[in-house]
Design a protein around this motif. Structure first.
Motif, PDB file in Angstrom:
ATOM      1  N   VAL A 182      50.543  17.246 -51.541  1.00 42.65           N
ATOM      2  CA  VAL A 182      51.622  16.259 -51.458  1.00 42.65           C
ATOM      3  C   VAL A 182      51.636  15.420 -52.736  1.00 42.65           C
ATOM      4  CG1 VAL A 182      52.429  14.202 -50.238  1.00 42.65           C
ATOM      5  CG2 VAL A 182      51.489  16.133 -48.949  1.00 42.65           C
ATOM      6  N   PRO A 183      52.802  15.205 -53.338  1.00 45.41           N
ATOM      7  CA  PRO A 183      52.867  14.322 -54.512  1.00 45.41           C
ATOM      8  C   PRO A 183      52.329  12.935 -54.175  1.00 45.41           C
ATOM      9  CG  PRO A 183      54.924  15.533 -54.237  1.00 45.41           C
ATOM     10  CD  PRO A 183      54.117  15.794 -53.008  1.00 45.41           C
ATOM     11  N   GLU A 184      51.631  12.343 -55.125  1.00 39.54           N
ATOM     12  CA  GLU A 184      50.981  11.055 -54.883  1.00 39.54           C
ATOM     13  C   GLU A 184      51.972   9.994 -54.417  1.00 39.54           C
ATOM     14  OE1 GLU A 184      47.676   8.858 -54.331  1.00 39.54           O
ATOM     15  OE2 GLU A 184      47.686  10.920 -55.100  1.00 39.54           O
ATOM     16  N   ASP A 185      53.179   9.990 -54.979  1.00 46.07           N
ATOM     17  CA  ASP A 185      54.138   8.949 -54.613  1.00 46.07           C
ATOM     18  C   ASP A 185      54.759   9.164 -53.232  1.00 46.07           C
ATOM     19  OD1 ASP A 185      55.687  11.147 -55.242  1.00 46.07           O
ATOM     20  OD2 ASP A 185      57.149  10.041 -56.439  1.00 46.07           O
ATOM     21  N   GLN A 186      54.470  10.313 -52.601  1.00 48.07           N
ATOM     22  CA  GLN A 186      54.975  10.589 -51.253  1.00 48.07           C
ATOM     23  C   GLN A 186      53.868  10.555 -50.194  1.00 48.07           C
ATOM     24  OE1 GLN A 186      58.349  11.204 -50.495  1.00 48.07           O
ATOM     25  NE2 GLN A 186      58.587  10.495 -52.605  1.00 48.07           N
ATOM     26  N   LEU A 187      52.653  10.294 -50.618  1.00 47.74           N
ATOM     27  CA  LEU A 187      51.508  10.450 -49.720  1.00 47.74           C
ATOM     28  C   LEU A 187      51.576   9.504 -48.525  1.00 47.74           C
ATOM     29  CD1 LEU A 187      48.906  11.944 -49.172  1.00 47.74           C
ATOM     30  CD2 LEU A 187      47.716  10.344 -50.682  1.00 47.74           C
ATOM     31  N   ASP A 188      51.844   8.223 -48.747  1.00 50.81           N
ATOM     32  CA  ASP A 188      51.891   7.274 -47.633  1.00 50.81           C
ATOM     33  C   ASP A 188      52.993   7.636 -46.643  1.00 50.81           C
ATOM     34  OD1 ASP A 188      49.767   5.815 -48.619  1.00 50.81           O
ATOM     35  OD2 ASP A 188      51.021   4.332 -49.630  1.00 50.81           O
ATOM     36  N   ALA A 189      54.129   8.094 -47.148  1.00 50.19           N
ATOM     37  CA  ALA A 189      55.233   8.478 -46.265  1.00 50.19           C
ATOM     38  C   ALA A 189      54.867   9.706 -45.438  1.00 50.19           C
ATOM     39  CB  ALA A 189      56.492   8.743 -47.084  1.00 50.19           C
ATOM     40  N   VAL A 190      54.147  10.657 -46.034  1.00 53.24           N
ATOM     41  CA  VAL A 190      53.716  11.846 -45.294  1.00 53.24           C
ATOM     42  C   VAL A 190      52.705  11.473 -44.217  1.00 53.24           C
ATOM     43  CG1 VAL A 190      52.412  14.011 -45.501  1.00 53.24           C
ATOM     44  CG2 VAL A 190      54.261  13.496 -47.108  1.00 53.24           C
ATOM     45  N   VAL A 191      51.812  10.535 -44.526  1.00 54.10           N
ATOM     46  CA  VAL A 191      50.848  10.068 -43.528  1.00 54.10           C
ATOM     47  C   VAL A 191      51.577   9.514 -42.308  1.00 54.10           C
ATOM     48  CG1 VAL A 191      49.099   8.313 -43.026  1.00 54.10           C
ATOM     49  CG2 VAL A 191      48.980   9.610 -45.158  1.00 54.10           C
ATOM     50  N   ALA A 192      52.551   8.644 -42.535  1.00 53.17           N
ATOM     51  CA  ALA A 192      53.288   8.035 -41.424  1.00 53.17           C
ATOM     52  C   ALA A 192      54.039   9.088 -40.614  1.00 53.17           C
ATOM     53  CB  ALA A 192      54.249   6.979 -41.967  1.00 53.17           C
ATOM     54  N   MET A 193      54.656  10.035 -41.297  1.00 51.96           N
ATOM     55  CA  MET A 193      55.420  11.085 -40.626  1.00 51.96           C
ATOM     56  C   MET A 193      54.509  12.010 -39.823  1.00 51.96           C
ATOM     57  SD  MET A 193      57.672  13.996 -42.531  1.00 51.96           S
ATOM     58  CE  MET A 193      56.203  14.504 -43.445  1.00 51.96           C
ATOM     59  N   THR A 194      53.348  12.343 -40.373  1.00 51.05           N
ATOM     60  CA  THR A 194      52.435  13.278 -39.719  1.00 51.05           C
ATOM     61  C   THR A 194      51.971  12.768 -38.371  1.00 51.05           C
ATOM     62  OG1 THR A 194      51.685  14.084 -41.875  1.00 51.05           O
ATOM     63  CG2 THR A 194      50.258  14.529 -39.996  1.00 51.05           C
ATOM     64  N   ALA A 195      51.845  11.459 -38.226  1.00 49.99           N
ATOM     65  CA  ALA A 195      51.356  10.877 -36.973  1.00 49.99           C
ATOM     66  C   ALA A 195      52.270  11.159 -35.789  1.00 49.99           C
ATOM     67  CB  ALA A 195      51.167   9.371 -37.129  1.00 49.99           C
ATOM     68  N   ALA A 196      53.497  11.592 -36.042  1.00 51.01           N
ATOM     69  CA  ALA A 196      54.409  11.915 -34.940  1.00 51.01           C
ATOM     70  C   ALA A 196      53.913  13.085 -34.106  1.00 51.01           C
ATOM     71  CB  ALA A 196      55.809  12.198 -35.481  1.00 51.01           C
ATOM     72  N   ILE A 197      52.951  13.850 -34.606  1.00 49.94           N
ATOM     73  CA  ILE A 197      52.412  14.974 -33.851  1.00 49.94           C
ATOM     74  C   ILE A 197      51.703  14.510 -32.593  1.00 49.94           C
ATOM     75  CG2 ILE A 197      50.143  15.062 -34.952  1.00 49.94           C
ATOM     76  CD1 ILE A 197      52.407  18.090 -34.040  1.00 49.94           C
ATOM     77  N   ASN A 198      51.343  13.241 -32.533  1.00 49.54           N
ATOM     78  CA  ASN A 198      50.635  12.725 -31.363  1.00 49.54           C
ATOM     79  C   ASN A 198      51.492  12.713 -30.106  1.00 49.54           C
ATOM     80  OD1 ASN A 198      47.941  12.127 -32.324  1.00 49.54           O
ATOM     81  ND2 ASN A 198      48.864  10.533 -33.588  1.00 49.54           N
ATOM     82  N   ASP A 199      52.790  12.974 -30.247  1.00 46.55           N
ATOM     83  CA  ASP A 199      53.658  13.095 -29.076  1.00 46.55           C
ATOM     84  C   ASP A 199      53.534  14.452 -28.396  1.00 46.55           C
ATOM     85  OD1 ASP A 199      54.589  10.588 -29.496  1.00 46.55           O
ATOM     86  OD2 ASP A 199      56.544  11.167 -30.290  1.00 46.55           O
ATOM     87  N   ALA A 200      52.887  15.406 -29.038  1.00 51.63           N
ATOM     88  CA  ALA A 200      52.779  16.744 -28.457  1.00 51.63           C
ATOM     89  C   ALA A 200      51.972  16.701 -27.166  1.00 51.63           C
ATOM     90  CB  ALA A 200      52.116  17.694 -29.454  1.00 51.63           C
ATOM     91  N   PRO A 201      52.356  17.486 -26.149  1.00 51.93           N
ATOM     92  CA  PRO A 201      51.642  17.463 -24.866  1.00 51.93           C
ATOM     93  C   PRO A 201      50.173  17.850 -25.019  1.00 51.93           C
ATOM     94  CG  PRO A 201      53.728  18.665 -24.677  1.00 51.93           C
ATOM     95  CD  PRO A 201      53.494  18.434 -26.138  1.00 51.93           C
ATOM     96  N   MET A 202      49.304  17.111 -24.340  1.00 56.21           N
ATOM     97  CA  MET A 202      47.871  17.420 -24.326  1.00 56.21           C
ATOM     98  C   MET A 202      47.369  17.758 -22.929  1.00 56.21           C
ATOM     99  SD  MET A 202      47.286  17.231 -27.486  1.00 56.21           S
ATOM    100  CE  MET A 202      45.527  17.497 -27.498  1.00 56.21           C
ATOM    101  N   ASP A 203      48.283  17.783 -21.963  1.00 53.50           N
ATOM    102  CA  ASP A 203      47.936  18.132 -20.580  1.00 53.50           C
ATOM    103  C   ASP A 203      46.836  17.209 -20.059  1.00 53.50           C
ATOM    104  OD1 ASP A 203      49.885  20.123 -20.698  1.00 53.50           O
ATOM    105  OD2 ASP A 203      48.464  21.573 -21.524  1.00 53.50           O
ATOM    106  N   ASP A 204      45.735  17.762 -19.560  1.00 55.22           N
ATOM    107  CA  ASP A 204      44.682  16.931 -18.966  1.00 55.22           C
ATOM    108  C   ASP A 204      43.526  16.642 -19.924  1.00 55.22           C
ATOM    109  OD1 ASP A 204      46.015  16.802 -16.494  1.00 55.22           O
ATOM    110  OD2 ASP A 204      45.148  18.715 -15.853  1.00 55.22           O
ATOM    111  N   LEU A 205      43.665  17.016 -21.176  1.00 50.51           N
ATOM    112  CA  LEU A 205      42.603  16.745 -22.138  1.00 50.51           C
ATOM    113  C   LEU A 205      42.417  15.239 -22.325  1.00 50.51           C
ATOM    114  CD1 LEU A 205      43.371  19.423 -24.858  1.00 50.51           C
ATOM    115  CD2 LEU A 205      41.293  19.296 -23.460  1.00 50.51           C
ATOM    116  N   GLU A 206      41.184  14.785 -22.242  1.00 49.32           N
ATOM    117  CA  GLU A 206      40.869  13.360 -22.366  1.00 49.32           C
ATOM    118  C   GLU A 206      40.616  13.012 -23.834  1.00 49.32           C
ATOM    119  OE1 GLU A 206      37.880  12.112 -19.505  1.00 49.32           O
ATOM    120  OE2 GLU A 206      38.489  13.733 -18.160  1.00 49.32           O
TER     121      GLU A 206
END
Length: 331
Positions: A182-206
């Motif tokens: 990732v280009p250095e000037d886009q790194l913080d924006a990619v970090v923020a965007m990547t966190a959206a993966i936490n919406d993916a279903p995890m079922d019963d995993l604790e």
């Protein structure tokens, strides 16, 4: 049972050879469809892990010095510091002698010693892993499906139609290519965007949400490149304001250039409903067709319960080849 723990940076060559030999013997019996482990891929995994947080690996030898069993203990440090993952692989010729149980118990002891109270493990459905993990006291927590996309069988005319339909709903966005790091000037924006993966279903995993940082993104890139993979990241950017709102990633094996891995695809919550996920995935296929024309197969995994992404993958033409279950137990 005497365990020999491998040095992450400088493992004994005989132990590395032994691990890869056991992995291959087990692959042939348990999951013959799976892409085998190479010496270089194992060395990279041992040193760097998935994202700079490698698992500890131990082996057990028979009286001749041959490796007969492998123990992997993953103790996350970026997040989820309450858990550990334990994986055991026993040479098929040495099974049903109690070695797998001894290795797994040693792994659980290592997890406990680090003050963690949840153990995870996984395995393909329909294999010996199911009965073994149940016997060890673990419970089913999540099921995933392994799908593959045959790039030689794509229906390009239909995908062009799907792309046009997605573009009609996403005119407020543009697609940006980010190969490699990732280009250095886009790194913080990619970090923020990547966190959206936490919406993916995890079922019963604790499990807790994953925590991303610039350091973790860089460690991930280093690990993937060291493992001999070429990285392709495609980003959706809002035309109004320039916010990065979604991405998809694919990695292509350098030593096996016909093979690719689908990594995360996600869109931030405020920008869903514009078919950006499908748009990004089809645009990625077009990019790879131009830059990696030898590529034949892309592998992808999704939780069975992730109905939205499963539907997107089925539009592309992905076919289920296996299912696997993630198991867990409180210690």
């Amino acid at each position: 049972m005497d365990l020999s723990w491998l040095d992450h940076a400088h493992p004994e060559a005989r132990d590395v050879d032994g691990v890869v030999a056991v992995f291959e013997a087990a692959r042939v019996v348990d999951m013959p469809h799976w892409l085998g482990t190479t010496l270089s891929s194992f060395r990279s995994q041992l040193r760097y892990g998935w994202d700079g947080d490698p698992a500890d690996v131990a082996v057990v030898h028979d009286r001749t010095g041959r490796v007969t069993g492998v123990l992997e203990v993953d103790l996350p440090t970026w997040d989820n510091k309450h858990l550990g993952s334990v994986e055991v692989t026993v040479d098929p010729s040495q099974r049903r002698r109690g070695l797998g149980r001894q290795l797994f118990e040693a792994g659980m002891d290592r997890v406990r010693a680090q003050g963690r109270d949840l153990v995870l493990s996984g395995g393909f459905d329909g294999t010996a892993a199911e009965g073994f993990l149940e016997a060890m006291g673990l419970k089913r927590a999540s099921q995933e499906a392994e799908r593959r996309l045959d790039l030689l069988a794509l229906d390009d005319e239909r995908l062009d139609q799907e792309l046009a339909a997605a573009e009609s709903l996403s005119s407020g966005y543009e697609v940006v290519r980010m190969p490699g790091r990732v280009p250095e000037d886009q790194l913080d924006a990619v970090v923020a965007m990547t966190a959206a993966i936490n919406d993916a279903p995890m079922d019963d995993l604790e499990v807790e949400d994953e925590v991303f940082s610039p350091e973790r993104i860089r460690a991930f890139e280093t690990a993937q490149l060291a493992s001999g993979r070429r990285l392709y990241r495609l980003v959706a950017r809002a035309r109004d304001g320039g916010e990065l709102v979604g991405h998809t990633m694919t990695a292509v094996e350098r030593e096996r250039p016909w093979w690719g891995w689908q990594y995360d695809t996600t869109v931030t919550p405020a920008h869903r409903g514009h078919r950006l996920g499908l748009l990004l995935k089809i645009e990625m296929l077009r990019w790879l067709a131009a830059d990696e024309p030898q590529l034949r197969t892309i592998e992808t995994w999704n939780a069975v319960s992730n109905h939205h992404m499963v539907a997107v993958n089925e539009v592309l033409g992905c076919q289920v080849v296996a299912t696997a279950t993630e198991w867990q137990m409180r210690l």
